[in-house]
Each structure stands twice: as structure tokens, then as C-alpha cells.
Design an enzyme around this catalytic site. Sequence first.
Site, mmCIF file in Angstrom:
data_model
loop_
_atom_site.group_PDB
_atom_site.id
_atom_site.type_symbol
_atom_site.label_atom_id
_atom_site.label_comp_id
_atom_site.label_asym_id
_atom_site.label_seq_id
_atom_site.Cartn_x
_atom_site.Cartn_y
_atom_site.Cartn_z
ATOM 1 N N LYS A 1 0.828 -1.219 0.000
ATOM 2 C CA LYS A 1 0.000 0.000 0.000
ATOM 3 C C LYS A 1 0.858 1.262 0.000
ATOM 4 O O LYS A 1 0.593 2.199 -0.753
ATOM 5 C CB LYS A 1 -0.929 -0.034 1.217
ATOM 6 C CG LYS A 1 -1.853 1.158 1.372
ATOM 7 C CD LYS A 1 -3.048 0.851 2.243
ATOM 8 C CE LYS A 1 -2.686 0.082 3.495
ATOM 9 N NZ LYS A 1 -1.795 0.818 4.415
ATOM 10 N N THR B 1 3.940 1.484 -1.016
ATOM 11 C CA THR B 1 4.649 1.525 -2.299
ATOM 12 C C THR B 1 3.758 2.101 -3.389
ATOM 13 O O THR B 1 4.198 2.939 -4.195
ATOM 14 C CB THR B 1 5.118 0.109 -2.690
ATOM 15 O OG1 THR B 1 5.965 -0.407 -1.649
ATOM 16 C CG2 THR B 1 5.869 0.117 -4.007
ATOM 17 N N ARG C 1 2.618 8.241 7.026
ATOM 18 C CA ARG C 1 2.949 8.115 8.441
ATOM 19 C C ARG C 1 4.442 7.836 8.613
ATOM 20 O O ARG C 1 5.110 7.383 7.697
ATOM 21 C CB ARG C 1 2.160 6.950 9.065
ATOM 22 C CG ARG C 1 0.667 7.170 9.161
ATOM 23 C CD ARG C 1 -0.020 5.925 9.658
ATOM 24 N NE ARG C 1 0.101 4.824 8.710
ATOM 25 C CZ ARG C 1 -0.136 3.550 9.006
ATOM 26 N NH1 ARG C 1 -0.488 3.216 10.235
ATOM 27 N NH2 ARG C 1 -0.016 2.605 8.095
ATOM 28 N N LYS D 1 7.112 -6.767 10.284
ATOM 29 C CA LYS D 1 6.343 -6.148 9.208
ATOM 30 C C LYS D 1 7.214 -5.327 8.260
ATOM 31 O O LYS D 1 6.944 -5.202 7.088
ATOM 32 C CB LYS D 1 5.241 -5.260 9.806
ATOM 33 C CG LYS D 1 4.343 -4.596 8.771
ATOM 34 C CD LYS D 1 3.243 -3.779 9.444
ATOM 35 C CE LYS D 1 2.386 -3.064 8.412
ATOM 36 N NZ LYS D 1 3.097 -1.997 7.719
ATOM 37 N N ALA E 1 -2.983 1.254 12.859
ATOM 38 C CA ALA E 1 -4.403 1.204 12.516
ATOM 39 C C ALA E 1 -5.142 0.068 13.194
ATOM 40 O O ALA E 1 -6.366 0.078 13.246
ATOM 41 C CB ALA E 1 -4.575 1.085 11.002
ATOM 42 N N PHE F 1 -3.430 -0.640 7.004
ATOM 43 C CA PHE F 1 -4.087 -1.929 6.771
ATOM 44 C C PHE F 1 -5.247 -1.799 5.771
ATOM 45 O O PHE F 1 -5.173 -1.024 4.834
ATOM 46 C CB PHE F 1 -4.507 -2.564 8.088
ATOM 47 C CG PHE F 1 -3.356 -2.829 9.013
ATOM 48 C CD1 PHE F 1 -2.246 -3.535 8.588
ATOM 49 C CD2 PHE F 1 -3.363 -2.340 10.315
ATOM 50 C CE1 PHE F 1 -1.161 -3.774 9.436
ATOM 51 C CE2 PHE F 1 -2.279 -2.577 11.174
ATOM 52 C CZ PHE F 1 -1.196 -3.293 10.729
ATOM 53 N N PHE G 1 3.235 -8.332 -9.077
ATOM 54 C CA PHE G 1 4.368 -9.137 -8.606
ATOM 55 C C PHE G 1 4.876 -9.984 -9.774
ATOM 56 O O PHE G 1 4.096 -10.358 -10.657
ATOM 57 C CB PHE G 1 3.938 -10.051 -7.454
ATOM 58 C CG PHE G 1 4.030 -9.416 -6.091
ATOM 59 C CD1 PHE G 1 4.992 -9.814 -5.181
ATOM 60 C CD2 PHE G 1 3.150 -8.404 -5.733
ATOM 61 C CE1 PHE G 1 5.070 -9.233 -3.922
ATOM 62 C CE2 PHE G 1 3.226 -7.812 -4.484
ATOM 63 C CZ PHE G 1 4.186 -8.231 -3.573
ATOM 64 N N TRP H 1 6.799 -0.769 -8.036
ATOM 65 C CA TRP H 1 7.992 -1.240 -7.342
ATOM 66 C C TRP H 1 9.157 -1.316 -8.320
ATOM 67 O O TRP H 1 10.257 -0.846 -8.030
ATOM 68 C CB TRP H 1 7.753 -2.624 -6.723
ATOM 69 C CG TRP H 1 8.845 -3.066 -5.787
ATOM 70 C CD1 TRP H 1 8.866 -2.938 -4.430
ATOM 71 C CD2 TRP H 1 10.103 -3.663 -6.153
ATOM 72 N NE1 TRP H 1 10.047 -3.425 -3.920
ATOM 73 C CE2 TRP H 1 10.837 -3.872 -4.950
ATOM 74 C CE3 TRP H 1 10.683 -4.042 -7.365
ATOM 75 C CZ2 TRP H 1 12.098 -4.439 -4.941
ATOM 76 C CZ3 TRP H 1 11.958 -4.605 -7.353
ATOM 77 C CH2 TRP H 1 12.656 -4.804 -6.154
#
Length: 556
Positions: free
Chosen positions: A71, A73, A94, A105, A273, A301, A381, A409
Site C-alpha cells: 500500500k 509503495t 505516516r 512487518k 491502525a 491496513f 508481482f 515497485w
Amino acid sequence: MKTDIEIAQQATLKPINEIAENLGLTNEDFEPYGHTKAKLSDKLLKKMADKPNGKVILVTAISPTPAGEGKSTVTVGLGQALNKIGKKAIIALREPSLGPVMGIKGGAAGGGYSQVLPMEDINLHFTGDLHAITSANNVLAALIDNHIHQGNVLNIDPRRIEFKRVMDVNDRALRQIVVGLGGPLRGVPREDGFNITVASEIMAILCLSKDLEDLKTRISNIMIGYTYQEEPVYVRDLKVEGALTLLLKDAIKPNLVQTIENTPAIIHGGPFANIAHGCNSIIATKTAAKLGEYVVTEAGFGADLGAEKFLDIKTRAGDIDTAAVVIVATIRALKMNGGVSKDDLTEENIDALKLGMENLQKHIETIEQFGLPFVIAINKFPTDTPNEVEYIKAWCEEKDYEVALTDVWAKGGEGGIELAEKIVHTIEIKEKNFKHVYDLDDSIEAKIEKIVQNVYGGQGVEFSSKAKKQLAFFEKQGWDKLPVCMAKTQYSLSDNPALLGRPTGFNITIREFRPSIGAGFIVALTGDIMTMPGLPKKPAALNMDVTETGKIVGLF
């Protein structure tokens, strides 16, 4: 394949004063923190009050899985892509916490060629904001215990102190402790505990404050505990709100950095979150909206957590007008939500993908209930197969959903141009009819029931005996008109992390409430949610090091 940190360390950054000047800022509007970071003036927002606001784009996602959604990225890549198509865009994110950075994470600075830089600084100490919040929180905790030790004029019941100490790391050993042991000179013995800094009410307050004065007022309203007569005690009763605000005078100033492609980014505040409200600061988002045509921001999230809190809590507190939403999904995560194990995600599996789409469908319905236009971003991906990609496109086309395959990415802004063009077009042609999930005049029970039924897709709510007693007390205090901040697992729409996909017929259990009166909401704790996470068996810290030349390695 290069790692995120290798890509970041090979990027060419512009001096931060050049980034600031390109935004039209003068030397009075920012303070450099070295060559590549700066603090924006806390007076800047008031100075720009008459400027029109740019369009705020909220990036959310499906329910997260260990497969990753990307998210942050996509948020960074979309901001870069908007600039590539000639729009003046700014990113608002954030700040990462050392808890997930050192744990499992990872950071929150994006990835690949869609990162905010300098990523090493951002993911570690940055400009010291989280340390300042930790200090302010723990100074208050020390002042509370000192007040009791020095005679307890306020008649505070040591057994009913709600305010906890914090630290910015996952440390399960500190969840429940005893302080004040060792005799009269060492304080009054009592049970205590630590939360992680990002769960501190002071973090939430910093992110929901409009300015320094509002920050002080909110801090004064922190409810720290109860007297022996069960009456609330506030920071204003201790008369220390000025000292605590003093510790945050620089932390309230947003941080200006840049992306790999030199797109400006404002990074400020970092409540989780799943245990807090999951959004960067109001000051950062509103400042970005004054400086750019488009603001790309994210909430933690899935849409059931970050987006709901952004739209029900943050937009109320900051009077923020959201133009549109991007819902991020990956084929890998959709297949996991469809029952595939992490080890088998590289194999094509249309049947599992079909089942996983139910999770995406629920998050779409949630955004539709808020009355906001949206675009689905499929974060690409290398293991995605052409058949899987075509299945998603056909699924979206059949339902008349806008969808864009993004490859930010690997390709940076270039890989997000389709998404940028579609979100701009969506904002221009789609009508919005924004509405909150609940009204502030609803009871706390009604607010939670509306969230559970409309956002989670659950059946109902069960309240523990403790929660029921708290509800009666809150109503007596007039706290029942505040928004609700749900503390819930991020992995499931339910409060059971094992229920993936789109579970139905479940109830959410409210274990207890924690009043965050300074922040301006009531926290509802569900299931086994922890406000102090633990480290995994093999923490990410095991891979980190610094060479004799000062070069950081192993940071993602």
C-alpha cells in the site's frame, strides 16, 4: 534483484532546500535537518489559509496477509506518476515505528523504485518525533506516580490509573509489570504496563491536533485515571499540560522529504491502525493539500481499519474533503484470502483467486457506503500469471469497476501512469455523496454495531460485563458522543485473525473500552488485540548491521 535499501542508497537526492523552494516555500517556512530532511513551520498552514485545497486521494487496501499488499509503495508510486502526467502532487505518509522495523512487518517508506528517502533515517530515528512522543508520555507517567508519592492531593486511586508508559519497540515482557517496589523512597507499589509508542494517546493527539494550542488543549483533556470515588482525573488537574506540550513543540511540525524521483513527501505521525486510528497528522495532510494539486495519502491496513478511521475520525477532526479512494490488492494476497498457503503462491490458482476476490468485494462495498469514487490498483508481482491478471480485469469489467495494473515497485512513477490517469479521470467525472458510517449522536453501542454490520459484514456485537459497565459510566460522563476507534486484528474482517476472505454470520466481541478523551475518541478493544506487540522468533533485527564506513545493511 536489488533490495530496497540498495536501490535507495543508489538514488540521487536533491538538497531539501531545493525541494522546499520548488513548493514555493521561503526560508521562514522550513528548518533543514541535515541535507535531505526538513521540518515545516507550524505556522505555515495558517499562512496558507486562503489558498485553495488540492484533491485528497486516500490509498487503502484489502485485508493484509504475509504475502504483502504494498500500500505504501503504491502511494509513493502514484504520487510520482501524477507528477509524470503533469500534475503537481505531494505524498503524505505516516512515520514508521521501530516495533515493526525491528520485528516482522518492515518499515513504511515504500519499496523498490517507489520509496521515500532517506529511507534509513525515516525507518530509524528520523527527526526524533517518536522519541519526543515517548518522552512526553513517560514524563506524564512519572508525574502521576510522583503526585501519588508526594501526598496524592487529587486522591488518585493507584489501582485505577489508566495511563500507561510506552516505548517504541515490541517488548511483550513489559505488557504487565509492577512499579514502586523497594520501600517508601521508591514510590507507591502498583500494577502498570507499557504500550508501544504508536498506541499512545499522545501520538493520536499529535496527529489530530490543528495547531500548538489545540495540542495543549487536547493534552490537558487526557483522562489519566480515577479517584477513590471513581471520578475521572485529567492532565489539567495535574497542571502539567504546558510542560508536556513543550516537549512536543518540534514534533508537531511536519517533516519534508522526497521520493526516489524527487517528488515531495510530507511524513508525520504514525499511529497503528489495528490499535489506534492509523493515519498521518491532520497538519501534514492539510499542508500538503495547500501546497499541491493532488495529495496522495494512506491509512493503515485494510479499508475495514485505516480507511474507516480516516473517514469517520480524521476527516471529522480535520474537516478534510476526500476526493477519491484507491483500493490496493495483489494477486498473491487475494489467493491467500482464497485459502492458498504462502509457500504455494507462485503457482497459478484461478479457483483460489476467485474465492479471494470476495475480500476485495467487501472492501469495495465499504468505500461505496462512504459514497466515494474509487479505482482498484492491482500491485504487480513477478509471479503473477497472465491468466490471473486477465481474470481480475474481467471481474472488474463485469462489475463496472475501474482497475489499473501497477508496476511501481519495479518501474517507479512510470509503472503507475495508468493508475494516475484513471484516478484523475474518476475524480473529474464521478459524483461523490460522502457520508459517515455513524452519527456522533448515536450511542457507542449503535456506532459499533454500524461499523460491524456495514464495514466488517458481521452479524452483531457482544459486550463483556466490564464493557457494559464502562458504557453506562461513559454515558454519565457525556463521552458517548465521541467517535469510536476499533482496536481489531488487521488480518480478518472479523476479530478472529484465522477467518480470512469474507467471513459472514460472525459477532464481534468488545472486551473493554479505553477512553481517549484528549484524542477525542473511545477505543474499543476486540478479541485478543494487544497494545504492546511482541517480536517474532526471528526478528528483522537479526539481518541488520552497519559497516565500519557507516553504511547501513540489511534494512529490508
